[in-house]
Design a protein around this motif. Structure first.
Motif, PDB file in Angstrom:
ATOM      1  N   ILE A 152       0.859  -1.178   0.000  1.00  0.00           N
ATOM      2  CA  ILE A 152       0.000   0.000   0.000  1.00  0.00           C
ATOM      3  C   ILE A 152       0.898   1.232   0.000  1.00  0.00           C
ATOM      4  O   ILE A 152       1.843   1.325   0.790  1.00  0.00           O
ATOM      5  N   HIS A 153       0.623   2.159  -0.894  1.00  0.00           N
ATOM      6  CA  HIS A 153       1.340   3.431  -0.959  1.00  0.00           C
ATOM      7  C   HIS A 153       0.389   4.518  -0.464  1.00  0.00           C
ATOM      8  O   HIS A 153      -0.796   4.506  -0.791  1.00  0.00           O
ATOM      9  N   ALA A 154       0.920   5.443   0.316  1.00  0.00           N
ATOM     10  CA  ALA A 154       0.105   6.548   0.824  1.00  0.00           C
ATOM     11  C   ALA A 154       1.016   7.734   1.087  1.00  0.00           C
ATOM     12  O   ALA A 154       2.241   7.609   1.101  1.00  0.00           O
ATOM     13  N   ARG A 155       0.405   8.871   1.305  1.00  0.00           N
ATOM     14  CA  ARG A 155       1.139  10.097   1.638  1.00  0.00           C
ATOM     15  C   ARG A 155       0.671  10.609   2.991  1.00  0.00           C
ATOM     16  O   ARG A 155      -0.484  10.427   3.365  1.00  0.00           O
ATOM     17  N   LEU A 156       1.602  11.265   3.685  1.00  0.00           N
ATOM     18  CA  LEU A 156       1.246  11.862   4.974  1.00  0.00           C
ATOM     19  C   LEU A 156       0.201  12.953   4.769  1.00  0.00           C
ATOM     20  O   LEU A 156      -0.715  13.101   5.561  1.00  0.00           O
ATOM     21  N   TRP A 157       0.336  13.746   3.716  1.00  0.00           N
ATOM     22  CA  TRP A 157      -0.664  14.691   3.233  1.00  0.00           C
ATOM     23  C   TRP A 157      -0.396  14.884   1.751  1.00  0.00           C
ATOM     24  O   TRP A 157       0.555  14.325   1.225  1.00  0.00           O
ATOM     25  N   SER A 158      -1.197  15.642   1.054  1.00  0.00           N
ATOM     26  CA  SER A 158      -1.178  15.639  -0.409  1.00  0.00           C
ATOM     27  C   SER A 158       0.163  16.009  -1.034  1.00  0.00           C
ATOM     28  O   SER A 158       0.529  15.455  -2.061  1.00  0.00           O
ATOM     29  N   SER A 159       0.913  16.914  -0.445  1.00  0.00           N
ATOM     30  CA  SER A 159       2.185  17.316  -1.054  1.00  0.00           C
ATOM     31  C   SER A 159       3.387  16.741  -0.307  1.00  0.00           C
ATOM     32  O   SER A 159       4.511  17.210  -0.473  1.00  0.00           O
ATOM     33  N   SER A 160       3.143  15.722   0.487  1.00  0.00           N
ATOM     34  CA  SER A 160       4.190  15.152   1.327  1.00  0.00           C
ATOM     35  C   SER A 160       4.810  13.918   0.685  1.00  0.00           C
ATOM     36  O   SER A 160       4.383  13.438  -0.364  1.00  0.00           O
ATOM     37  N   VAL A 161       5.774  13.389   1.384  1.00  0.00           N
ATOM     38  CA  VAL A 161       6.481  12.192   0.963  1.00  0.00           C
ATOM     39  C   VAL A 161       5.564  10.969   1.017  1.00  0.00           C
ATOM     40  O   VAL A 161       4.650  10.899   1.823  1.00  0.00           O
ATOM     41  N   GLU A 162       5.847  10.015   0.144  1.00  0.00           N
ATOM     42  CA  GLU A 162       5.093   8.769   0.125  1.00  0.00           C
ATOM     43  C   GLU A 162       5.703   7.780   1.106  1.00  0.00           C
ATOM     44  O   GLU A 162       6.914   7.763   1.311  1.00  0.00           O
ATOM     45  N   PHE A 163       4.852   6.966   1.708  1.00  0.00           N
ATOM     46  CA  PHE A 163       5.325   5.866   2.539  1.00  0.00           C
ATOM     47  C   PHE A 163       4.614   4.600   2.092  1.00  0.00           C
ATOM     48  O   PHE A 163       3.666   4.652   1.306  1.00  0.00           O
TER      49      PHE A 163
END
Length: 114
Positions: free
Chosen positions: A18-29
């Motif tokens: 699963i790929h996600a971001r901390l917020w829209s313009s943030s780094v992916e985790f």
């Protein structure tokens, strides 16, 4: 999905990762299922020294730091859907990114760009 409900954006399942971001313009985790838990991971393109990794471990014993694919990575294992743990992850991931940015800036030669 629990990641979206916890406030993360850009959540996509890519064949078990699963790929996600901390917020829209943030780094992916990433989040990988490990039994009843998720193994969350975030990377930043700087190579922490062994001393820096030890210092991080002292401050964040539940979020180990290592070098993975030549980048600094922090991981944390949390129970799937544990909103409190996901919020803690967000804070740890943000702290890691901020620290890596400081480390990278300290490596720059005088006059080197942003």
């Amino acid at each position: 999905m629990a990641l979206r409900e916890a406030g993360f954006v850009g959540v996509e399942d890519d064949g078990g990762v699963i790929h996600a971001r901390l917020w829209s313009s943030s780094v992916e985790f990433t989040a990988r299922v490990e039994g009843a838990d998720w193994l969350l991971a975030v990377q930043w393109p700087v190579r922490a020294t062994q001393d820096q990794i030890r210092d991080w471990a002292t401050q964040h014993p539940d979020a180990p730091m290592d070098i993975h694919l030549k980048e600094t990575r922090v991981t944390m294992q949390v129970a799937q859907g544990d909103r409190s743990a996901l919020h803690r992850w967000a804070a740890v991931a943000e702290a890691m990114v901020a620290q890596c940015i400081r480390w990278r800036r300290a490596q720059r030669a005088p006059g080197e760009g942003m």
